[in-house]
Design an enzyme around this catalytic site. Structure first.
Site, short mmCIF file in Angstrom:
data_model
loop_
_atom_site.label_atom_id
_atom_site.label_comp_id
_atom_site.label_asym_id
_atom_site.label_seq_id
_atom_site.Cartn_x
_atom_site.Cartn_y
_atom_site.Cartn_z
N ASP A 1 0.80 -1.22 0.00
CA ASP A 1 0.00 0.00 0.00
C ASP A 1 0.84 1.28 0.00
OD1 ASP A 1 0.95 0.16 2.59
OD2 ASP A 1 -0.99 0.00 3.55
N TYR B 1 10.82 4.29 1.47
CA TYR B 1 11.71 3.28 2.05
C TYR B 1 13.13 3.36 1.52
CZ TYR B 1 7.81 0.93 4.37
OH TYR B 1 6.75 0.65 5.19
#
Length: 440
Positions: free
Chosen positions: A171, A262
């Site tokens: 997501d 990330y």
């Protein structure tokens, strides 16, 4: 309109109540006949299951609902299975984060050695779960959120190469799309993304509006000038606000594309280690925050006997994304989603057997990925290094190979040093006894 039978694996997850609320909100788009929650932890699942009974009695007339710890009850005659499991729970996540940090390297849930440990735990349960589902529902669509998605996807590709109804997703790209919408004051549902990479390791190259205008230059400009916040910033813990804020730094250093958040762990591992608290990590933040809030609110709903006025807050992106994906499959909507699929030439200058995260048109026959073509040397180098780490991790699991595990961690950009990799690996082996295969 056809109604479907759905099972949610990980019924005791703190994400489940939000998903149940979204199923109510979207019942006209993805209608259900039957819904089953499944979890191996009966005690943990119970408050959420009882909350669901009340929610559905008020918000979903005619829905057949139950929760169970029995495999046959969970998987018999289902059309869709949503999976969001966490092998070892938050206590093992805490170890994933704190053990590496205690040794001077990054401690993070899905990246670096923490992601390695989590991936090694996830594979067995994921393979067993797919086998259980296929025993009772051979044609069900399996939509999987389980992390670390890249390692899980690679393992499932090897064990179930011919199963075309397993789709691994994340997501975070849609969280980013919604956050870009907030930044521009635009509807993110109208965006057409161009994206490439691996899970938690990718970039938006273009983002088109409904008139075909590329919004990426404007988004970069705004982030560089004013910073970046998640779409639901007011509901987020501080660690997530920090995670989005560092996107600006990544754009200063590497301005070509919009990065997945990330990537900060791979670009700046030393910086992240210096700014993480080794005694209070994200796992502690979740246990003291979302974990307590969700279960307390579920119990309040059960005590009051109504979900009306509930203050339960959830991540719309996480819950709505998986339902919209199921809707596109169920009704052949041909909507574009960012999903994880086998490369097979999508990114033309990396290996075909890479499990890549890219945009795809999703139909009743599954995803039809959109070609990316060649990617520049810097991004190709990053991806091939990370891909080698992921493949060696899965090799280490299936072969029980200490050597492959050491190679994987040595390659990972959050560690690099082979001596440090060995030190971290030995500590993680000790902490994961009973979860990992024996490495020799």
């Amino acid at each position: 309109m056809k109604k479907f039978n759905l099972t949610i694996v990980g019924g005791g997850s703190t994400w489940t109540p939000g998903l149940l609320q979204s199923l109510c909100k979207m019942k006209d788009r993805f209608p259900l006949k039957k819904l089953v929650l499944y979890d191996i932890d009966e005690e943990r699942q119970k408050p959420i299951g009882e909350f669901a009974k009340i929610l559905f009695s008020e918000e979903y007339e005619g829905l057949e609902f139950s929760y169970t710890t029995k495999v046959e009850e969970a998987y018999k005659d289902v059309d869709f299975v949503f999976i969001q499991m966490r092998t070892g729970g938050l206590k093992m996540r805490e170890k994933d984060e704190k053990i590496p940090l205690s040794l001077g390297v990054l401690g993070q849930e899905t990246c670096g050695p923490g992601g390695f440990a989590y991936g090694m735990r996830s594979i067995k349960d994921m393979v067993n779960t797919i086998n259980d589902i296929r025993k009772y529902s051979k044609d069900a669509w399996i939509l999987n959120y389980t992390n670390p998605a890249a390692i899980v996807a690679e393992a499932l590709r090897r064990i179930f190469p011919d199963d075309k109804r397993i789709l691994n997703i994340c997501d975070q790209p849609v969280n980013l799309l919604r956050s870009y919408g907030r930044l521009l004051n635009m509807n993110p549902n109208e965006f057409e993304p161009v994206y490439f990479g691996l899970n938690h390791f990718g970039w938006f190259t273009h983002l088109y509006d409904k008139n075909g205008n590329d919004l990426v230059p404007k988004i970069k400009e705004i982030i560089l000038e004013t910073g970046f916040k998640p779409v639901d910033a007011e509901q987020r813990d501080k660690s997530w606000l920090d995670t989005y804020a560092i996107v600006r730094d990544m754009l200063v250093d590497f301005p070509d594309y919009l990065p997945n958040t990330y990537l900060q762990y791979y670009y700046y591992p030393d910086y992240k280690v210096a700014h993480l608290n080794p005694n209070y990590t994200r796992a502690n933040e979740v246990m003291d925050g979302r974990e307590k809030r969700v279960f307390e609110e579920c119990r309040k709903v059960v005590e009051k006997g109504t979900s009306k006025g509930s203050s339960l807050v959830h991540n719309d992106a996480h819950s709505e994304y998986i339902i919209e994906l199921a809707e596109s499959i169920a009704f052949n909507k041909h909507k574009i989603f960012i999903v994880i699929v086998e490369n097979n030439g999508i990114i033309s200058n990396i290996p075909d057997d890479a499990m890549v995260e890219v945009a795809a048109v999703v139909t009743s026959n599954g995803p039809r990925p959109l070609a990316v073509g060649k990617i520049p040397t810097f991004y190709k180098g990053l991806i091939e290094n990370q891909l080698a780490y992921e493949k060696l991790t899965v090799d280490a699991y299936f072969e029980g190979s200490y050597q492959k595990a050491l190679q994987a961690l040595t390659l990972n950009r959050t560690i690099v040093s082979a001596k440090k990799a060995r030190e971290v690996l030995d500590a993680l082996i000790e902490a994961n006894k009973g979860y990992w295969p024996e490495l020799k």
